[in-house]
Design a protein around this motif. Structure first.
Motif, PDB file in Angstrom:
ATOM      1  N   ILE A 292       2.024  -1.813   4.118  1.00 52.77           N
ATOM      2  CA  ILE A 292       3.002  -0.821   3.646  1.00 52.77           C
ATOM      3  C   ILE A 292       2.828  -0.558   2.155  1.00 52.77           C
ATOM      4  N   VAL A 293       2.693  -1.611   1.364  1.00 48.58           N
ATOM      5  CA  VAL A 293       2.512  -1.451  -0.086  1.00 48.58           C
ATOM      6  C   VAL A 293       1.196  -0.726  -0.373  1.00 48.58           C
ATOM      7  N   TYR A 294       0.131  -1.110   0.317  1.00 49.36           N
ATOM      8  CA  TYR A 294      -1.176  -0.479   0.121  1.00 49.36           C
ATOM      9  C   TYR A 294      -1.106   1.015   0.449  1.00 49.36           C
ATOM     10  N   GLU A 295      -0.512   1.353   1.587  1.00 49.47           N
ATOM     11  CA  GLU A 295      -0.446   2.760   2.003  1.00 49.47           C
ATOM     12  C   GLU A 295       0.353   3.596   1.009  1.00 49.47           C
ATOM     13  N   ASP A 296       1.421   3.045   0.508  1.00 53.00           N
ATOM     14  CA  ASP A 296       2.226   3.768  -0.480  1.00 53.00           C
ATOM     15  C   ASP A 296       1.456   3.955  -1.786  1.00 53.00           C
ATOM     16  N   ALA A 297       0.772   2.923  -2.228  1.00 60.72           N
ATOM     17  CA  ALA A 297       0.036   2.973  -3.496  1.00 60.72           C
ATOM     18  C   ALA A 297      -1.164   3.911  -3.430  1.00 60.72           C
TER      19      ALA A 297
END
Length: 68
Positions: free
Chosen positions: A46-51
């Motif tokens: 989730i963090v990777y996709e948002d970033a």
């Protein structure tokens, strides 16, 4: 480095492995993901996709609500 910073800098290949592991519920070697591993993988993805501005339709957990 904290968790969020590490997740943002994740290698794209590792991101794909985490996604696949979540999809299948197991690692590439066949070992089942534990509950804790699933949670960590999901948070990381989730963090990777948002970033990395992954399109919404390509994100983990996306549900197309326009189709009936």
């Amino acid at each position: 480095m904290n968790f969020e910073d590490a997740a943002k800098q994740l290698d794209p290949e590792l991101y794909e492995r985490f996604k696949k592991a979540l999809e299948l519920g197991k690692w590439p070697d066949g070992r089942t993901l534990t509950k804790e591993q699933k949670e960590i993988c999901l948070q990381t993805v989730i963090v990777y996709e948002d970033a990395h501005d992954i399109p919404e339709k390509d994100r983990v957990g996306y549900v197309d609500t326009t189709k009936k």
